[in-house]
Design an enzyme around this catalytic site. Structure first.
Site, PDB file in Angstrom:
ATOM      1  N   SER A 217      81.881  95.328  35.012  1.00  0.00           N
ATOM      2  CA  SER A 217      81.636  94.971  36.510  1.00  0.00           C
ATOM      3  C   SER A 217      79.603  94.828  36.400  1.00  0.00           C
ATOM      4  CB  SER A 217      81.246  96.597  37.256  1.00  0.00           C
ATOM      5  OG  SER A 217      80.403  95.823  38.596  1.00  0.00           O
TER       6      SER A 217
ATOM      7  N   TYR B 138      79.577 105.389  38.653  1.00  0.00           N
ATOM      8  CA  TYR B 138      80.371 103.835  38.754  1.00  0.00           C
ATOM      9  C   TYR B 138      80.179 103.069  37.029  1.00  0.00           C
ATOM     10  CZ  TYR B 138      82.476  99.458  39.624  1.00  0.00           C
ATOM     11  OH  TYR B 138      83.049  98.039  39.978  1.00  0.00           O
TER      12      TYR B 138
HETATM   13  P1  NAD Z   1      91.239  97.826  43.968  1.00  0.00           P
HETATM   14  O1  NAD Z   1      91.635  99.090  44.846  1.00  0.00           O
HETATM   15  O2  NAD Z   1      92.293  96.922  44.531  1.00  0.00           O
HETATM   16  O3  NAD Z   1      92.603  97.895  42.757  1.00  0.00           O
HETATM   17  C1  NAD Z   1      92.662  99.548  41.861  1.00  0.00           C
HETATM   18  C2  NAD Z   1      93.875  99.571  41.168  1.00  0.00           C
HETATM   19  O4  NAD Z   1      93.576 100.081  40.467  1.00  0.00           O
HETATM   20  C3  NAD Z   1      94.744  99.254  41.705  1.00  0.00           C
HETATM   21  O5  NAD Z   1      96.081  98.663  41.155  1.00  0.00           O
HETATM   22  C4  NAD Z   1      95.128 100.538  41.918  1.00  0.00           C
HETATM   23  O6  NAD Z   1      96.639 101.270  42.237  1.00  0.00           O
HETATM   24  C5  NAD Z   1      94.622 101.213  40.583  1.00  0.00           C
HETATM   25  N1  NAD Z   1      94.681 102.620  40.277  1.00  0.00           N
HETATM   26  C6  NAD Z   1      93.355 103.499  41.422  1.00  0.00           C
HETATM   27  N2  NAD Z   1      93.500 104.624  40.171  1.00  0.00           N
HETATM   28  C7  NAD Z   1      94.072 104.783  39.313  1.00  0.00           C
HETATM   29  C8  NAD Z   1      94.987 105.982  38.740  1.00  0.00           C
HETATM   30  N3  NAD Z   1      94.390 107.389  39.041  1.00  0.00           N
HETATM   31  N4  NAD Z   1      95.890 105.360  37.515  1.00  0.00           N
HETATM   32  C9  NAD Z   1      96.755 104.126  38.153  1.00  0.00           C
HETATM   33  N5  NAD Z   1      96.093 102.771  38.280  1.00  0.00           N
HETATM   34  C10 NAD Z   1      94.810 103.543  39.778  1.00  0.00           C
HETATM   35  O7  NAD Z   1      90.674  96.791  43.523  1.00  0.00           O
HETATM   36  P2  NAD Z   1      90.092  96.129  42.428  1.00  0.00           P
HETATM   37  O8  NAD Z   1      88.331  95.304  42.772  1.00  0.00           O
HETATM   38  O9  NAD Z   1      90.608  95.625  42.008  1.00  0.00           O
HETATM   39  O10 NAD Z   1      89.230  96.496  40.970  1.00  0.00           O
HETATM   40  C11 NAD Z   1      89.146  96.757  40.023  1.00  0.00           C
HETATM   41  C12 NAD Z   1      88.756  96.400  39.106  1.00  0.00           C
HETATM   42  O11 NAD Z   1      87.734  95.751  38.899  1.00  0.00           O
HETATM   43  C13 NAD Z   1      87.902  98.084  38.751  1.00  0.00           C
HETATM   44  O12 NAD Z   1      87.524  98.664  37.671  1.00  0.00           O
HETATM   45  C14 NAD Z   1      86.483  97.897  39.491  1.00  0.00           C
HETATM   46  O13 NAD Z   1      85.568  98.456  39.105  1.00  0.00           O
HETATM   47  C15 NAD Z   1      86.101  96.154  38.908  1.00  0.00           C
HETATM   48  N6  NAD Z   1      85.759  95.356  39.923  1.00  0.00           N
HETATM   49  C16 NAD Z   1      85.267  95.240  41.041  1.00  0.00           C
HETATM   50  C17 NAD Z   1      84.770  95.069  41.679  1.00  0.00           C
HETATM   51  C18 NAD Z   1      84.932  94.072  43.544  1.00  0.00           C
HETATM   52  O14 NAD Z   1      83.788  93.696  43.881  1.00  0.00           O
HETATM   53  N7  NAD Z   1      86.042  94.570  43.495  1.00  0.00           N
HETATM   54  C19 NAD Z   1      83.568  94.053  41.009  1.00  0.00           C
HETATM   55  C20 NAD Z   1      83.184  94.294  39.705  1.00  0.00           C
HETATM   56  C21 NAD Z   1      83.778  95.068  39.592  1.00  0.00           C
END
Ligand code: NAD
Length: 256
Positions: A138, A151
């Site tokens: 991130s 985080y």
């Molecule tokens: P999201 O909530 O849409 O997806 C998260 C996914 O992780 C889902 O499929 C959920 O079911 C799964 N998950 C959660 N807990 C779990 C567990 N205990 N076991 C197995 N699966 C689990 O979120 P996203 O925004 O797509 O995030 C995905 C990644 O990207 C994360 O690591 C997040 O930190 C990172 N990220 C997101 C952003 C953003 O702005 N959305 C920015 C930077 C980094």
């Protein structure tokens, strides 16, 4: 480009992970999905690309379930040749108010799970002389924000894990890299926008503009599709000598 390869994407039932799974499937990879929520919808979307798909519901905070998932991936689809460590959760509170259980869950899911999948996947990748590990860090793997101590610690940690393991893999044909997204409009961020709107008593659209304006100079969300194209590039031969980077796609967030 990825015919004959197997990709395992953790947390791939929504958001960025689903985008990654779809893009890798479109390149010809077999895909193992993981995550909670709309599992059937995610499987159907990825299957519609024509790819061979499997799913494992391992909770990424539980090492024994991760081990079972890795075994099942090898048995059903082979590999994994491509490992995308993407599952992640968020909780916002100051250090002194941070629930201990939330701290432990964030470190387990956002950081330790990648250690477990990597320790289990890397030996076979090294043996085959080809592998791609892509850790979804991130902007918070590079800089901090108040209220996100767990985080930020986990994301800085995964950048460190990426660098150390990239060095260990340097001569093996396996690359390990991190992608550092800025704001992406997924369920994880929608929750933060909704909380912001509720706290300030403002419309959701205004909270969205405020969230972008605070951190992301482009004032546009990065999309899962854009991030997935970067992952596809990291799987290409052209990226064979990209090792241990933390590649931001953040609308200028970390350039400030
Ligand atoms: P999201 O909530 O849409 O997806 C998260 C996914 O992780 C889902 O499929 C959920 O079911 C799964 N998950 C959660 N807990 C779990 C567990 N205990 N076991 C197995 N699966 C689990 O979120 P996203 O925004 O797509 O995030 C995905 C990644 O990207 C994360 O690591 C997040 O930190 C990172 N990220 C997101 C952003 C953003 O702005 N959305 C920015 C930077 C980094």
């Amino acid at each position: 480009m990825l015919q004959g390869k197997t990709a395992l994407v953790t947390g791939s039932t929504s958001g960025i992970g689903l985008g990654m799974a779809l893009a890798l499937a479109k390149q010809g990879a077999k895909v193992m999905l993981n995550g909670f929520g709309d599992v059937d919808g995610a499987i159907a979307q990825v299957r519609a690309t024509g790819a061979e798909v499997a799913y494992h519901g391992a909770d990424m905070s539980k090492p024994a379930e991760i081990e079972a998932m890795m075994r099942e991936c090898s048995a059903k689809l082979g590999g994994p040749d491509i490992l995308v460590n993407n599952a992640g959760i968020q909780h916002v509170a100051t250090v002194e108010d941070f629930p201990v259980e939330r701290w432990d869950a964030i470190i387990a899911i956002n950081l330790s799970s990648a250690f477990h999948t990597m320790r289990l996947a890397l030996p076979a990748m090294k043996q085959r002389g080809w592998g791609r590990v892509i850790n979804i860090a991130s902007a918070h793997g590079l800089v901090a924000s108040a209220g996100k101590s767990a985080y930020v610690a986990a994301k800085h940690g995964i950048v460190g894990l990426t660098k150390a393991s990239a060095l260990e893999c340097a001569t093996s044909g396996v690359t390990v890299n991190a992608i550092c997204p800025g704001w992406v409009l997924t369920p994880l961020v929608q929750k933060q926008i909704d909380a912001r709107a509720a706290a300030a008593g403002i419309p959701v659209a205004e909270a969205e503009r405020a969230l972008l304006g605070e951190k992301q100079p482009s004032l546009r969300f990065t999309t899962p599709e854009q991030l997935a194209e970067l992952a596809v590039f990291l799987c290409s031969a052209a990226a064979g000598n990209v090792l241990g980077v933390a590649w931001a796609m953040d609308g200028g967030w970390t350039a400030q």
